[in-house]
Design a protein around this motif. Structure first.
Motif, PDB file in Angstrom:
ATOM      1  N   THR A   1     -18.380 -19.670 -13.361  1.00  0.00           N
ATOM      2  CA  THR A   1     -18.708 -20.449 -12.155  1.00  0.00           C
ATOM      3  C   THR A   1     -17.491 -21.097 -11.505  1.00  0.00           C
ATOM      4  O   THR A   1     -17.569 -21.542 -10.362  1.00  0.00           O
ATOM      5  N   GLY A   2     -16.405 -21.213 -12.239  1.00  0.00           N
ATOM      6  CA  GLY A   2     -15.212 -21.892 -11.721  1.00  0.00           C
ATOM      7  C   GLY A   2     -15.290 -23.406 -11.808  1.00  0.00           C
ATOM      8  O   GLY A   2     -14.356 -24.100 -11.395  1.00  0.00           O
ATOM      9  N   VAL A   3     -16.394 -23.945 -12.344  1.00  0.00           N
ATOM     10  CA  VAL A   3     -16.571 -25.402 -12.402  1.00  0.00           C
ATOM     11  C   VAL A   3     -15.483 -26.040 -13.277  1.00  0.00           C
ATOM     12  O   VAL A   3     -15.233 -25.599 -14.398  1.00  0.00           O
ATOM     13  N   ILE A   4     -14.836 -27.075 -12.729  1.00  0.00           N
ATOM     14  CA  ILE A   4     -13.745 -27.775 -13.413  1.00  0.00           C
ATOM     15  C   ILE A   4     -14.297 -29.060 -14.025  1.00  0.00           C
ATOM     16  O   ILE A   4     -14.850 -29.909 -13.316  1.00  0.00           O
ATOM     17  N   GLN A   5     -14.140 -29.202 -15.326  1.00  0.00           N
ATOM     18  CA  GLN A   5     -14.654 -30.388 -16.012  1.00  0.00           C
ATOM     19  C   GLN A   5     -13.737 -31.598 -15.751  1.00  0.00           C
ATOM     20  O   GLN A   5     -12.555 -31.429 -15.447  1.00  0.00           O
TER      21      GLN A   5
ATOM     22  N   ARG B   1     -12.147 -17.294  -0.077  1.00  0.00           N
ATOM     23  CA  ARG B   1     -13.308 -17.548  -0.931  1.00  0.00           C
ATOM     24  C   ARG B   1     -14.402 -18.247  -0.117  1.00  0.00           C
ATOM     25  O   ARG B   1     -15.578 -17.889  -0.189  1.00  0.00           O
ATOM     26  N   ASP B   2     -13.982 -19.239   0.683  1.00  0.00           N
ATOM     27  CA  ASP B   2     -14.968 -19.984   1.464  1.00  0.00           C
ATOM     28  C   ASP B   2     -15.609 -19.109   2.538  1.00  0.00           C
ATOM     29  O   ASP B   2     -16.806 -19.211   2.812  1.00  0.00           O
ATOM     30  N   LYS B   3     -14.808 -18.236   3.137  1.00  0.00           N
ATOM     31  CA  LYS B   3     -15.357 -17.327   4.142  1.00  0.00           C
ATOM     32  C   LYS B   3     -16.432 -16.438   3.520  1.00  0.00           C
ATOM     33  O   LYS B   3     -17.529 -16.285   4.063  1.00  0.00           O
ATOM     34  N   LEU B   4     -16.111 -15.874   2.358  1.00  0.00           N
ATOM     35  CA  LEU B   4     -17.048 -15.013   1.645  1.00  0.00           C
ATOM     36  C   LEU B   4     -18.316 -15.783   1.276  1.00  0.00           C
ATOM     37  O   LEU B   4     -19.443 -15.344   1.544  1.00  0.00           O
ATOM     38  N   GLU B   5     -18.109 -16.946   0.682  1.00  0.00           N
ATOM     39  CA  GLU B   5     -19.246 -17.730   0.202  1.00  0.00           C
ATOM     40  C   GLU B   5     -20.146 -18.166   1.366  1.00  0.00           C
ATOM     41  O   GLU B   5     -21.372 -18.025   1.300  1.00  0.00           O
ATOM     42  N   ASN B   6     -19.536 -18.679   2.410  1.00  0.00           N
ATOM     43  CA  ASN B   6     -20.339 -19.154   3.540  1.00  0.00           C
ATOM     44  C   ASN B   6     -21.116 -18.015   4.183  1.00  0.00           C
ATOM     45  O   ASN B   6     -22.279 -18.189   4.578  1.00  0.00           O
ATOM     46  N   ALA B   7     -20.494 -16.850   4.269  1.00  0.00           N
ATOM     47  CA  ALA B   7     -21.182 -15.709   4.879  1.00  0.00           C
ATOM     48  C   ALA B   7     -22.373 -15.288   4.020  1.00  0.00           C
ATOM     49  O   ALA B   7     -23.463 -15.028   4.539  1.00  0.00           O
ATOM     50  N   LEU B   8     -22.178 -15.239   2.704  1.00  0.00           N
ATOM     51  CA  LEU B   8     -23.272 -14.768   1.838  1.00  0.00           C
ATOM     52  C   LEU B   8     -24.379 -15.812   1.700  1.00  0.00           C
ATOM     53  O   LEU B   8     -25.556 -15.462   1.525  1.00  0.00           O
ATOM     54  N   LEU B   9     -24.013 -17.088   1.803  1.00  0.00           N
ATOM     55  CA  LEU B   9     -25.032 -18.140   1.713  1.00  0.00           C
ATOM     56  C   LEU B   9     -25.959 -18.133   2.936  1.00  0.00           C
ATOM     57  O   LEU B   9     -27.002 -18.788   2.934  1.00  0.00           O
ATOM     58  N   GLN B  10     -25.560 -17.397   3.989  1.00  0.00           N
ATOM     59  CA  GLN B  10     -26.451 -17.249   5.139  1.00  0.00           C
ATOM     60  C   GLN B  10     -27.666 -16.404   4.801  1.00  0.00           C
ATOM     61  O   GLN B  10     -28.693 -16.475   5.467  1.00  0.00           O
ATOM     62  N   LEU B  11     -27.537 -15.574   3.760  1.00  0.00           N
ATOM     63  CA  LEU B  11     -28.686 -14.762   3.342  1.00  0.00           C
ATOM     64  C   LEU B  11     -29.800 -15.677   2.843  1.00  0.00           C
ATOM     65  O   LEU B  11     -29.535 -16.698   2.209  1.00  0.00           O
ATOM     66  N   GLU B  12     -31.036 -15.272   3.108  1.00  0.00           N
ATOM     67  CA  GLU B  12     -32.181 -16.052   2.609  1.00  0.00           C
ATOM     68  C   GLU B  12     -32.164 -16.094   1.088  1.00  0.00           C
ATOM     69  O   GLU B  12     -31.733 -15.125   0.441  1.00  0.00           O
TER      70      GLU B  12
ATOM     71  N   ARG C   1     -14.146 -27.235  -8.391  1.00  0.00           N
ATOM     72  CA  ARG C   1     -14.256 -25.798  -8.625  1.00  0.00           C
ATOM     73  C   ARG C   1     -12.920 -25.098  -8.389  1.00  0.00           C
ATOM     74  O   ARG C   1     -12.140 -25.498  -7.536  1.00  0.00           O
ATOM     75  N   LEU C   2     -12.670 -24.047  -9.155  1.00  0.00           N
ATOM     76  CA  LEU C   2     -11.468 -23.242  -8.959  1.00  0.00           C
ATOM     77  C   LEU C   2     -11.490 -22.619  -7.569  1.00  0.00           C
ATOM     78  O   LEU C   2     -12.557 -22.221  -7.096  1.00  0.00           O
ATOM     79  N   PRO C   3     -10.322 -22.499  -6.940  1.00  0.00           N
ATOM     80  CA  PRO C   3     -10.310 -21.940  -5.586  1.00  0.00           C
ATOM     81  C   PRO C   3     -10.643 -20.451  -5.515  1.00  0.00           C
ATOM     82  O   PRO C   3     -11.022 -19.959  -4.449  1.00  0.00           O
ATOM     83  N   HIS C   4     -10.504 -19.741  -6.634  1.00  0.00           N
ATOM     84  CA  HIS C   4     -10.642 -18.281  -6.545  1.00  0.00           C
ATOM     85  C   HIS C   4     -12.001 -17.761  -7.007  1.00  0.00           C
ATOM     86  O   HIS C   4     -12.205 -16.556  -7.065  1.00  0.00           O
ATOM     87  N   THR C   5     -12.918 -18.684  -7.329  1.00  0.00           N
ATOM     88  CA  THR C   5     -14.167 -18.248  -7.947  1.00  0.00           C
ATOM     89  C   THR C   5     -15.384 -18.672  -7.130  1.00  0.00           C
ATOM     90  O   THR C   5     -15.408 -19.763  -6.570  1.00  0.00           O
TER      91      THR C   5
END
Ligand SMILES: *Cc1c(COP(=O)(O)O)cnc(C)c1O
Length: 396
Positions: free
Chosen positions: A156-160, A274-285, A296-300
Protein backbone atom coordinates in the motif's frame (compact mmCIF):
# COMPACT_ATOMS: atom_id res chain seq x y z
CA UNK A 1 7.00 5.39 -28.09
CA UNK A 2 7.64 3.15 -25.14
CA UNK A 3 8.10 -0.54 -24.61
CA UNK A 4 5.14 -2.73 -23.82
CA UNK A 5 4.19 -4.09 -21.39
CA UNK A 6 4.54 -0.93 -19.32
CA UNK A 7 6.35 -1.96 -16.16
CA UNK A 8 4.45 -0.89 -13.05
CA UNK A 9 5.62 -3.56 -10.64
CA UNK A 10 8.48 -1.55 -9.18
CA UNK A 11 7.61 -2.55 -5.61
CA UNK A 12 8.53 -6.11 -6.56
CA UNK A 13 11.80 -5.00 -8.11
CA UNK A 14 13.20 -2.07 -10.06
CA UNK A 15 15.34 -2.02 -13.16
CA UNK A 16 19.00 -1.72 -12.30
CA UNK A 17 20.07 1.81 -13.22
CA UNK A 18 22.48 1.67 -16.20
CA UNK A 19 24.92 3.83 -14.21
CA UNK A 20 24.90 1.16 -11.50
CA UNK A 21 25.57 -1.61 -14.03
CA UNK A 22 28.44 0.37 -15.52
CA UNK A 23 30.02 0.85 -12.08
CA UNK A 24 29.71 -2.87 -11.32
CA UNK A 25 31.15 -4.24 -14.56
CA UNK A 26 34.91 -3.99 -13.82
CA UNK A 27 34.36 -5.98 -10.62
CA UNK A 28 33.50 -9.18 -12.48
CA UNK A 29 36.55 -9.83 -14.65
CA UNK A 30 39.09 -7.12 -13.93
CA UNK A 31 38.99 -6.27 -10.23
CA UNK A 32 37.90 -9.73 -9.21
CA UNK A 33 39.85 -10.21 -6.00
CA UNK A 34 38.37 -11.56 -2.81
CA UNK A 35 37.83 -8.60 -0.50
CA UNK A 36 39.18 -10.72 2.35
CA UNK A 37 42.52 -11.41 0.60
CA UNK A 38 44.99 -9.24 2.47
CA UNK A 39 48.21 -10.25 0.72
CA UNK A 40 47.91 -8.77 -2.79
CA UNK A 41 46.58 -5.90 -4.84
CA UNK A 42 43.59 -7.84 -6.20
CA UNK A 43 42.25 -8.23 -2.68
CA UNK A 44 43.13 -4.67 -1.70
CA UNK A 45 41.27 -3.22 -4.69
CA UNK A 46 38.17 -5.27 -3.91
CA UNK A 47 38.35 -4.33 -0.26
CA UNK A 48 38.66 -0.62 -1.12
CA UNK A 49 35.61 -0.84 -3.37
CA UNK A 50 33.61 -2.51 -0.59
CA UNK A 51 34.74 0.16 1.81
CA UNK A 52 33.54 2.95 -0.47
CA UNK A 53 30.20 1.19 -0.95
CA UNK A 54 29.84 0.83 2.81
CA UNK A 55 30.32 4.59 3.15
CA UNK A 56 27.77 5.26 0.42
CA UNK A 57 25.13 3.02 2.00
CA UNK A 58 25.82 4.48 5.45
CA UNK A 59 25.55 8.04 4.12
CA UNK A 60 22.15 7.32 2.54
CA UNK A 61 20.65 6.44 5.94
CA UNK A 62 22.72 8.72 8.17
CA UNK A 63 24.74 5.88 9.71
CA UNK A 64 28.47 5.26 10.10
CA UNK A 65 30.12 2.63 7.95
CA UNK A 66 30.94 0.49 10.99
CA UNK A 67 27.20 0.03 11.44
CA UNK A 68 26.59 -1.55 8.01
CA UNK A 69 26.62 -5.32 7.42
CA UNK A 70 26.26 -6.51 3.83
CA UNK A 71 23.85 -9.40 3.21
CA UNK A 72 22.19 -11.09 0.26
CA UNK A 73 19.15 -8.84 0.60
CA UNK A 74 16.48 -7.70 3.00
CA UNK A 75 15.18 -11.20 3.73
CA UNK A 76 18.56 -12.33 5.03
CA UNK A 77 19.07 -9.07 6.92
CA UNK A 78 15.65 -9.46 8.57
CA UNK A 79 16.36 -13.07 9.56
CA UNK A 80 19.73 -12.11 11.03
CA UNK A 81 18.25 -9.16 12.90
CA UNK A 82 15.24 -10.86 14.45
CA UNK A 83 16.77 -14.27 15.15
CA UNK A 84 20.06 -12.66 16.18
CA UNK A 85 18.35 -10.31 18.64
CA UNK A 86 16.16 -13.10 19.99
CA UNK A 87 19.22 -15.19 20.82
CA UNK A 88 21.31 -12.29 22.11
CA UNK A 89 18.67 -10.94 24.48
CA UNK A 90 17.23 -14.28 25.64
CA UNK A 91 18.32 -13.35 29.16
CA UNK A 92 16.06 -10.30 29.15
CA UNK A 93 12.94 -11.89 27.69
CA UNK A 94 11.27 -13.66 24.79
CA UNK A 95 8.65 -11.14 23.65
CA UNK A 96 8.69 -9.53 20.19
CA UNK A 97 6.16 -6.98 18.96
CA UNK A 98 5.50 -6.65 15.24
CA UNK A 99 2.58 -5.75 12.97
CA UNK A 100 0.07 -7.82 11.00
CA UNK A 101 0.91 -6.00 7.75
CA UNK A 102 4.66 -6.70 7.75
CA UNK A 103 6.41 -8.40 4.84
CA UNK A 104 6.44 -12.19 5.01
CA UNK A 105 10.17 -12.10 5.73
CA UNK A 106 9.33 -10.56 9.12
CA UNK A 107 6.10 -12.45 9.78
CA UNK A 108 7.50 -15.88 8.93
CA UNK A 109 10.68 -15.26 10.92
CA UNK A 110 8.54 -14.38 13.94
CA UNK A 111 6.37 -17.46 13.38
CA UNK A 112 9.53 -19.54 13.29
CA UNK A 113 10.65 -18.13 16.63
CA UNK A 114 7.18 -18.64 18.09
CA UNK A 115 7.65 -22.37 17.53
CA UNK A 116 10.87 -22.12 19.53
CA UNK A 117 9.23 -20.43 22.49
CA UNK A 118 9.04 -16.76 21.56
CA UNK A 119 5.93 -14.79 22.45
CA UNK A 120 4.94 -12.67 19.48
CA UNK A 121 2.42 -9.83 19.42
CA UNK A 122 1.10 -9.05 15.96
CA UNK A 123 -0.36 -5.57 16.29
CA UNK A 124 -3.46 -4.82 14.21
CA UNK A 125 -3.70 -1.79 11.93
CA UNK A 126 -6.45 0.76 11.39
CA UNK A 127 -8.37 0.96 8.09
CA UNK A 128 -5.74 3.55 7.11
CA UNK A 129 -3.01 0.92 7.38
CA UNK A 130 -1.42 2.78 10.31
CA UNK A 131 -0.81 1.23 13.71
CA UNK A 132 -2.39 2.64 16.85
CA UNK A 133 0.48 3.93 19.00
CA UNK A 134 -1.46 3.33 22.20
CA UNK A 135 -1.86 -0.34 21.28
CA UNK A 136 1.87 -0.53 20.72
CA UNK A 137 2.67 0.97 24.09
CA UNK A 138 0.10 -1.25 25.82
CA UNK A 139 1.70 -4.36 24.30
CA UNK A 140 5.13 -3.63 25.81
CA UNK A 141 6.02 -5.67 28.88
CA UNK A 142 9.25 -6.18 30.89
CA UNK A 143 10.15 -9.19 28.73
CA UNK A 144 9.81 -7.30 25.42
CA UNK A 145 13.16 -7.43 23.61
CA UNK A 146 12.30 -6.13 20.14
CA UNK A 147 9.75 -3.96 18.35
CA UNK A 148 9.78 -4.51 14.58
CA UNK A 149 7.64 -2.14 12.52
CA UNK A 150 8.18 -1.68 8.81
CA UNK A 151 8.94 1.82 7.53
CA UNK A 152 6.61 1.68 4.54
CA UNK A 153 4.36 -1.08 3.33
CA UNK A 154 5.25 -2.79 0.07
CA UNK A 155 1.61 -3.30 -0.96
CA UNK A 156 0.00 0.00 0.00
CA UNK A 157 2.96 2.35 0.46
CA UNK A 158 1.61 3.38 3.89
CA UNK A 159 4.37 4.96 6.02
CA UNK A 160 4.21 4.20 9.73
CA UNK A 161 4.86 6.94 12.35
CA UNK A 162 8.48 5.85 12.79
CA UNK A 163 9.63 8.70 15.03
CA UNK A 164 6.73 8.23 17.44
CA UNK A 165 7.31 4.47 17.52
CA UNK A 166 11.00 4.92 18.30
CA UNK A 167 10.15 7.34 21.12
CA UNK A 168 7.91 4.72 22.70
CA UNK A 169 10.59 2.05 22.24
CA UNK A 170 13.24 4.31 23.83
CA UNK A 171 11.01 5.15 26.76
CA UNK A 172 10.69 1.45 27.54
CA UNK A 173 14.29 0.63 26.57
CA UNK A 174 13.27 -1.80 23.86
CA UNK A 175 15.28 -2.14 20.63
CA UNK A 176 13.44 -0.74 17.61
CA UNK A 177 13.92 -2.37 14.23
CA UNK A 178 12.42 -1.19 10.96
CA UNK A 179 12.23 -3.07 7.66
CA UNK A 180 12.81 -0.03 5.47
CA UNK A 181 13.19 -1.97 2.23
CA UNK A 182 10.53 0.04 0.36
CA UNK A 183 11.51 3.40 1.83
CA UNK A 184 15.30 3.56 1.55
CA UNK A 185 16.39 5.29 -1.62
CA UNK A 186 12.88 6.58 -2.28
CA UNK A 187 12.23 8.93 0.63
CA UNK A 188 14.55 10.44 3.27
CA UNK A 189 15.46 7.88 5.94
CA UNK A 190 17.84 8.91 8.72
CA UNK A 191 18.42 6.39 11.49
CA UNK A 192 19.56 9.01 13.99
CA UNK A 193 16.82 11.57 13.35
CA UNK A 194 14.26 8.79 13.58
CA UNK A 195 15.78 6.76 16.41
CA UNK A 196 15.99 3.47 14.52
CA UNK A 197 18.27 0.83 16.10
CA UNK A 198 18.17 -1.83 13.39
CA UNK A 199 17.23 -1.26 9.75
CA UNK A 200 17.09 -3.50 6.69
CA UNK A 201 17.32 -2.61 3.01
CA UNK A 202 17.67 -4.34 -0.37
CA UNK A 203 19.51 -3.07 -3.46
CA UNK A 204 17.01 -4.10 -6.12
CA UNK A 205 14.20 -2.03 -4.61
CA UNK A 206 16.02 1.20 -5.43
CA UNK A 207 17.70 0.66 -8.80
CA UNK A 208 20.55 -1.50 -7.54
CA UNK A 209 21.24 -5.18 -8.29
CA UNK A 210 19.31 -8.14 -6.92
CA UNK A 211 20.79 -10.43 -4.30
CA UNK A 212 22.49 -7.76 -2.23
CA UNK A 213 21.26 -5.78 0.74
CA UNK A 214 22.34 -4.45 4.07
CA UNK A 215 21.62 -4.48 7.75
CA UNK A 216 22.19 -1.37 9.86
CA UNK A 217 22.99 -2.10 13.51
CA UNK A 218 23.29 0.85 15.90
CA UNK A 219 26.66 0.97 17.68
CA UNK A 220 25.96 3.53 20.38
CA UNK A 221 23.05 4.85 22.46
CA UNK A 222 22.21 2.00 22.63
CA UNK A 223 24.81 -0.44 21.35
CA UNK A 224 22.83 -3.24 19.73
CA UNK A 225 24.30 -6.71 19.55
CA UNK A 226 23.19 -9.71 17.54
CA UNK A 227 24.12 -13.38 17.41
CA UNK A 228 25.39 -14.39 13.96
CA UNK A 229 23.22 -16.84 12.05
CA UNK A 230 25.95 -18.07 9.67
CA UNK A 231 29.20 -19.63 10.78
CA UNK A 232 32.30 -19.39 8.66
CA UNK A 233 35.18 -17.08 7.90
CA UNK A 234 34.04 -14.30 10.21
CA UNK A 235 33.38 -11.71 7.50
CA UNK A 236 31.41 -8.56 8.30
CA UNK A 237 32.68 -8.38 11.88
CA UNK A 238 31.70 -11.98 12.44
CA UNK A 239 28.03 -11.28 11.79
CA UNK A 240 27.75 -12.55 8.24
CA UNK A 241 30.36 -15.04 7.15
CA UNK A 242 30.78 -15.71 3.45
CA UNK A 243 32.84 -14.20 0.63
CA UNK A 244 31.53 -10.75 -0.12
CA UNK A 245 29.55 -10.20 -3.33
CA UNK A 246 31.88 -7.44 -4.45
CA UNK A 247 30.16 -6.44 -7.73
CA UNK A 248 26.77 -6.48 -5.98
CA UNK A 249 28.04 -4.42 -3.08
CA UNK A 250 29.64 -1.93 -5.45
CA UNK A 251 26.28 -1.68 -7.23
CA UNK A 252 24.41 -1.19 -3.96
CA UNK A 253 26.84 1.59 -3.06
CA UNK A 254 26.39 3.30 -6.42
CA UNK A 255 22.60 3.00 -6.17
CA UNK A 256 22.78 4.60 -2.72
CA UNK A 257 24.90 7.46 -4.00
CA UNK A 258 22.52 8.07 -6.92
CA UNK A 259 19.49 8.03 -4.63
CA UNK A 260 21.12 10.55 -2.33
CA UNK A 261 21.86 12.88 -5.21
CA UNK A 262 18.61 12.41 -7.10
CA UNK A 263 15.96 11.57 -4.52
CA UNK A 264 14.36 15.01 -4.62
CA UNK A 265 14.25 14.97 -8.40
CA UNK A 266 12.88 11.42 -8.47
CA UNK A 267 10.07 12.35 -6.10
CA UNK A 268 9.19 15.43 -8.12
CA UNK A 269 9.02 13.24 -11.22
CA UNK A 270 7.16 10.27 -9.74
CA UNK A 271 4.62 11.90 -7.42
CA UNK A 272 2.65 13.84 -10.07
CA UNK A 273 2.54 10.73 -12.27
CA UNK A 274 1.28 8.57 -9.41
CA UNK A 275 -1.35 11.17 -8.55
CA UNK A 276 -2.42 11.51 -12.17
CA UNK A 277 -2.88 7.75 -12.42
CA UNK A 278 -4.66 7.47 -9.10
CA UNK A 279 -7.00 10.39 -9.67
CA UNK A 280 -7.94 9.13 -13.13
CA UNK A 281 -8.71 5.61 -11.90
CA UNK A 282 -10.62 6.83 -8.85
CA UNK A 283 -13.08 8.39 -11.31
CA UNK A 284 -14.27 4.86 -12.03
CA UNK A 285 -17.38 3.85 -10.10
CA UNK A 286 -16.89 1.65 -7.02
CA UNK A 287 -13.15 2.19 -7.00
CA UNK A 288 -11.32 2.86 -3.74
CA UNK A 289 -7.85 3.69 -2.55
CA UNK A 290 -6.33 1.34 0.00
CA UNK A 291 -4.38 3.09 2.74
CA UNK A 292 -4.10 6.64 3.95
CA UNK A 293 -3.53 9.27 1.26
CA UNK A 294 -1.20 11.37 3.42
CA UNK A 295 1.41 9.06 4.89
CA UNK A 296 2.37 7.22 1.78
CA UNK A 297 5.32 6.47 -0.49
CA UNK A 298 5.31 8.64 -3.61
CA UNK A 299 5.69 5.72 -6.01
CA UNK A 300 2.92 3.44 -4.77
CA UNK A 301 -0.81 3.29 -5.28
CA UNK A 302 -3.13 0.45 -4.29
CA UNK A 303 -6.73 0.46 -5.50
CA UNK A 304 -9.69 -1.88 -5.21
CA UNK A 305 -12.09 -2.12 -8.14
CA UNK A 306 -15.26 -3.53 -6.67
CA UNK A 307 -16.94 -6.28 -8.74
CA UNK A 308 -13.73 -6.98 -10.60
CA UNK A 309 -11.29 -9.82 -10.13
CA UNK A 310 -7.91 -8.19 -10.36
CA UNK A 311 -6.33 -11.54 -11.26
CA UNK A 312 -8.48 -11.69 -14.39
CA UNK A 313 -7.62 -8.12 -15.33
CA UNK A 314 -3.90 -8.77 -14.90
CA UNK A 315 -4.02 -11.92 -17.00
CA UNK A 316 -6.10 -10.26 -19.71
CA UNK A 317 -3.93 -7.17 -19.97
CA UNK A 318 -0.46 -8.39 -19.03
CA UNK A 319 0.82 -7.80 -22.55
CA UNK A 320 0.04 -4.12 -22.06
CA UNK A 321 0.78 -3.48 -18.38
CA UNK A 322 2.91 -5.49 -15.94
CA UNK A 323 1.19 -5.20 -12.56
CA UNK A 324 0.66 -7.23 -9.47
CA UNK A 325 -2.30 -7.47 -7.18
CA UNK A 326 -2.11 -6.33 -3.61
CA UNK A 327 -1.23 -9.92 -2.85
CA UNK A 328 2.01 -10.12 -4.80
CA UNK A 329 3.71 -12.74 -2.66
CA UNK A 330 0.68 -14.87 -2.03
CA UNK A 331 -0.96 -14.73 -5.46
CA UNK A 332 0.52 -18.14 -6.29
CA UNK A 333 -1.45 -19.65 -3.44
CA UNK A 334 -4.49 -17.48 -4.30
CA UNK A 335 -4.75 -16.20 -0.75
CA UNK A 336 -6.15 -12.69 -0.41
CA UNK A 337 -3.54 -10.12 0.66
CA UNK A 338 -2.84 -10.34 4.39
CA UNK A 339 -2.12 -6.60 4.33
CA UNK A 340 -5.50 -5.62 2.92
CA UNK A 341 -7.27 -8.15 5.14
CA UNK A 342 -5.58 -6.62 8.19
CA UNK A 343 -6.91 -3.23 7.07
CA UNK A 344 -10.42 -4.65 7.23
CA UNK A 345 -11.10 -5.38 3.56
CA UNK A 346 -13.38 -8.27 2.69
CA UNK A 347 -11.91 -11.15 0.68
CA UNK A 348 -13.77 -9.84 -2.35
CA UNK A 349 -12.33 -6.34 -2.09
CA UNK A 350 -8.87 -7.77 -1.49
CA UNK A 351 -9.20 -9.92 -4.61
CA UNK A 352 -10.32 -6.78 -6.48
CA UNK A 353 -7.13 -4.88 -5.71
CA UNK A 354 -4.21 -3.83 -7.87
CA UNK A 355 -0.88 -2.34 -6.88
CA UNK A 356 0.77 0.24 -9.12
CA UNK A 357 4.46 0.80 -8.46
CA UNK A 358 6.22 3.56 -10.36
CA UNK A 359 9.94 4.28 -10.73
CA UNK A 360 12.35 6.99 -11.79
CA UNK A 361 12.10 5.48 -15.28
CA UNK A 362 8.31 5.68 -15.56
CA UNK A 363 7.20 8.21 -18.19
CA UNK A 364 4.06 10.29 -18.58
CA UNK A 365 3.29 8.49 -21.86
CA UNK A 366 3.35 5.19 -20.00
CA UNK A 367 0.99 6.54 -17.34
CA UNK A 368 -1.40 7.92 -19.97
CA UNK A 369 -1.38 4.55 -21.71
CA UNK A 370 -1.98 2.78 -18.39
CA UNK A 371 -4.92 5.02 -17.55
CA UNK A 372 -6.51 4.40 -20.94
CA UNK A 373 -5.90 0.65 -20.75
CA UNK A 374 -7.27 0.43 -17.22
CA UNK A 375 -10.38 2.48 -17.96
CA UNK A 376 -11.19 0.26 -20.93
CA UNK A 377 -10.22 -2.94 -19.14
CA UNK A 378 -12.26 -2.36 -16.02
CA UNK A 379 -15.31 -1.43 -18.07
CA UNK A 380 -14.93 -4.44 -20.33
CA UNK A 381 -14.49 -6.97 -17.53
CA UNK A 382 -17.24 -5.51 -15.41
CA UNK A 383 -19.45 -5.68 -18.51
CA UNK A 384 -19.05 -9.47 -18.36
CA UNK A 385 -19.67 -9.70 -14.62
CA UNK A 386 -22.96 -10.87 -13.21
CA UNK A 387 -22.17 -9.31 -9.84
CA UNK A 388 -21.66 -5.95 -11.55
CA UNK A 389 -24.93 -6.36 -13.46
CA UNK A 390 -26.79 -7.11 -10.22
CA UNK A 391 -25.18 -4.11 -8.58
CA UNK A 392 -26.22 -1.85 -11.46
CA UNK A 393 -29.75 -3.25 -11.35
CA UNK A 394 -29.95 -2.59 -7.62
CA UNK A 395 -29.29 1.10 -8.33
CA UNK A 396 -32.12 1.54 -10.82
C1 LIG B 1 11.15 -6.74 -1.14
C2 LIG B 1 10.94 -6.59 0.30
C3 LIG B 1 11.57 -7.44 1.22
C4 LIG B 1 12.47 -8.58 0.79
O1 LIG B 1 13.56 -8.16 0.03
P1 LIG B 1 14.47 -9.26 -0.70
O2 LIG B 1 15.37 -8.47 -1.55
O3 LIG B 1 13.53 -10.11 -1.50
O4 LIG B 1 15.15 -10.07 0.33
C5 LIG B 1 11.34 -7.24 2.56
N1 LIG B 1 10.54 -6.25 2.99
C6 LIG B 1 9.92 -5.41 2.15
C7 LIG B 1 9.06 -4.32 2.70
C8 LIG B 1 10.10 -5.55 0.78
O5 LIG B 1 9.47 -4.73 -0.05
Amino acid sequence: MFQQPVYLDNNATTACDPRVVETMLPYFSQIYGNAASRSHSFGWAASEAVDLAREQVAALIGATKQEIIFTSGATEAINLAIKGAYEMYAGKGNHIITVATEHKAVLDTCEHLAKKGARITFLPVEASGLIDLQKLEDAISPDTILISVMFANNETGVIQPIREISQIARKHQVIFMSDATQAVGKIPVNVNDLGIDILTLSGHKFYGPKGVGALYIRRRDPRVRLVAQLDGGGHERGLRSGTLNVPGIVGLGKASQLSMLEMERDIQHILPLRDKLENALLQLEQTFRNGTAQHRLPHTCNLSFNYLESEVLMMTYNRKIALSSGSACTSASMEPSHVLKAMGLSDEMAYASLRFGLSRFTTEEEIDFTIQTMLEGVEELRGKSIAWELYKDSLS
